[in-house]
Design an enzyme around this catalytic site. Structure first.
Site, PDB file in Angstrom:
ATOM      1  N   GLU A  18       9.550  -3.278  10.581  1.00  0.00           N
ATOM      2  CA  GLU A  18       9.867  -1.964  10.015  1.00  0.00           C
ATOM      3  C   GLU A  18      10.324  -1.001  11.107  1.00  0.00           C
ATOM      4  O   GLU A  18       9.647  -0.839  12.132  1.00  0.00           O
ATOM      5  CB  GLU A  18       8.640  -1.385   9.277  1.00  0.00           C
ATOM      6  CG  GLU A  18       8.926  -0.012   8.675  1.00  0.00           C
ATOM      7  CD  GLU A  18       7.920   0.424   7.616  1.00  0.00           C
ATOM      8  OE1 GLU A  18       6.993  -0.350   7.278  1.00  0.00           O
ATOM      9  OE2 GLU A  18       8.076   1.556   7.122  1.00  0.00           O
ATOM     10  N   GLU A  52      -1.054  -5.237   8.791  1.00  0.00           N
ATOM     11  CA  GLU A  52      -0.328  -4.696   9.927  1.00  0.00           C
ATOM     12  C   GLU A  52      -0.976  -5.093  11.249  1.00  0.00           C
ATOM     13  O   GLU A  52      -2.195  -5.219  11.326  1.00  0.00           O
ATOM     14  CB  GLU A  52      -0.262  -3.158   9.799  1.00  0.00           C
ATOM     15  CG  GLU A  52       0.431  -2.706   8.518  1.00  0.00           C
ATOM     16  CD  GLU A  52       0.440  -1.196   8.336  1.00  0.00           C
ATOM     17  OE1 GLU A  52      -0.015  -0.459   9.246  1.00  0.00           O
ATOM     18  OE2 GLU A  52       0.912  -0.747   7.275  1.00  0.00           O
ATOM     19  N   ASP A  54       0.839  -1.204   0.000  1.00  0.00           N
ATOM     20  CA  ASP A  54       0.000   0.000   0.000  1.00  0.00           C
ATOM     21  C   ASP A  54       0.875   1.255   0.000  1.00  0.00           C
ATOM     22  O   ASP A  54       0.363   2.375  -0.094  1.00  0.00           O
ATOM     23  CB  ASP A  54      -1.017  -0.010   1.146  1.00  0.00           C
ATOM     24  CG  ASP A  54      -0.372  -0.032   2.516  1.00  0.00           C
ATOM     25  OD1 ASP A  54       0.866  -0.149   2.613  1.00  0.00           O
ATOM     26  OD2 ASP A  54      -1.118   0.052   3.517  1.00  0.00           O
ATOM     27  N   SER A  55       2.195   1.071   0.036  1.00  0.00           N
ATOM     28  CA  SER A  55       3.114   2.194  -0.188  1.00  0.00           C
ATOM     29  C   SER A  55       2.896   2.779  -1.578  1.00  0.00           C
ATOM     30  O   SER A  55       3.415   3.856  -1.880  1.00  0.00           O
ATOM     31  CB  SER A  55       4.572   1.745  -0.034  1.00  0.00           C
ATOM     32  OG  SER A  55       4.838   0.634  -0.879  1.00  0.00           O
TER      33      SER A  55
END
Ligand code: KIV
Length: 271
Positions: A188, A121, A51-52
């Protein structure tokens, strides 16, 4: 050459095998067919339809506006370009947090578009979603540490797990997603020593981004990796200057059109 590079088609079990053999996994984002085909041909093991895409190519400020339809369309394109790489697609913000059912429905759409696994996430709070999908035959990659969809709650792009409490939560979340059935976890913006400890403790593969060198693999957003973006985080290394090359190609084309040098006889139909 390592065993992983001999594999004709990467499947989820190859991640565990690579971890056991101490072979590093490579992952890049891809959002369209041409880049997916190039990265696949370069031997990248996993392609992430991240989704970046929101900030990398769609012009959004962050990942929050990305819709499931964006991920479905990009997944279809990436799957068309991938032959060897495992295609993992992100579940965007708002599609999985509230219920197991919405998570399942969204994941099904991504798999129908060609994803071979989904990523979302969160740790213990989404363990029921990970469990249901895994039991339903949908492989799940987890994403812990700095989770961009929670950028507002986290107060910006911040390193996670720096103090003892937050490190303990991160370790507990990693155990929870492993127990729920995740086959791998992205870490991350986590301190290198903590990522190393988690990598050693977990059976599943860890894939780091801003998490040091000890994780089982690395992932980068391709536009950062290749020098396409105007800005990139400090943990990114530019492995190319694709943006400058593309701009130079466009400028050369414009100049040739303006001067009348293009199209010439070799690039025209005379009859
Ligand atoms: O969307 C994405 O590109 C990601 C990576 C940063 C891991 O989730």
């Amino acid at each position: 050459m390592g065993g992983l590079q001999q594999v004709k088609k990467i499947r989820i079990q190859h991640l565990a095998e690579a971890k056991r053999a101490g072979e590093k996994l490579t992952m890049l984002t891809a959002y369209d067919r041409p880049t997916a085909a190039l990265f696949d041909a370069a031997g990248i093991d996993l392609l992430l339809v991240g989704d970046s895409m929101g900030n990398a190519v769609l012009g959004y400020a962050n990942t929050l506006p990305v819709a499931l339809e964006d991920c479905v369309r990009a997944t279809r394109a990436v799957a068309a370009g991938a032959r060897r790489a495992l295609v993992v697609s992100d579940l965007p913000f708002g599609t999985y947090e509230a219920s197991v059912q919405t998570c399942f429905d969204a994941a099904v759409q991504l798999l129908k578009a060609g994803a071979e696994a989904v990523k979302f996430e969160g740790g213990a709070r989404v363990a029921p979603q990970i469990k249901l999908l895994s039991e339903a035959g949908i492989p799940v990659m987890s994403h812990l540490g700095f989770t961009p969809q929670s950028v507002n709650a986290l107060g910006g792009n911040r390193i996670q797990g720096r103090d003892a409490d937050s490190a303990r939560r991160l370790v507990a979340d990693a155990q929870a997603v492993q127990e729920a059935g995740a086959f791998a976890v992205v870490l991350e913006m986590v301190p290198s020593a903590l990522a190393a400890e988690m990598t050693a403790e977990l059976d599943i593969a860890t894939i780091g981004i801003g998490a040091g060198a000890a994780t089982d693999g690395q992932v980068l957003v391709w536009t950062d990796m290749a020098g396409m973006g105007e800005w990139e985080p400090s943990f990114v290394k530019r492995f190319g200057e694709v943006g400058a090359a593309l701009q130079a190609a466009a400028a050369a084309y414009a100049e040739a059109v303006r001067s009348g040098a293009f199209p010439d006889l070799d690039h025209s139909f005379e009859s």
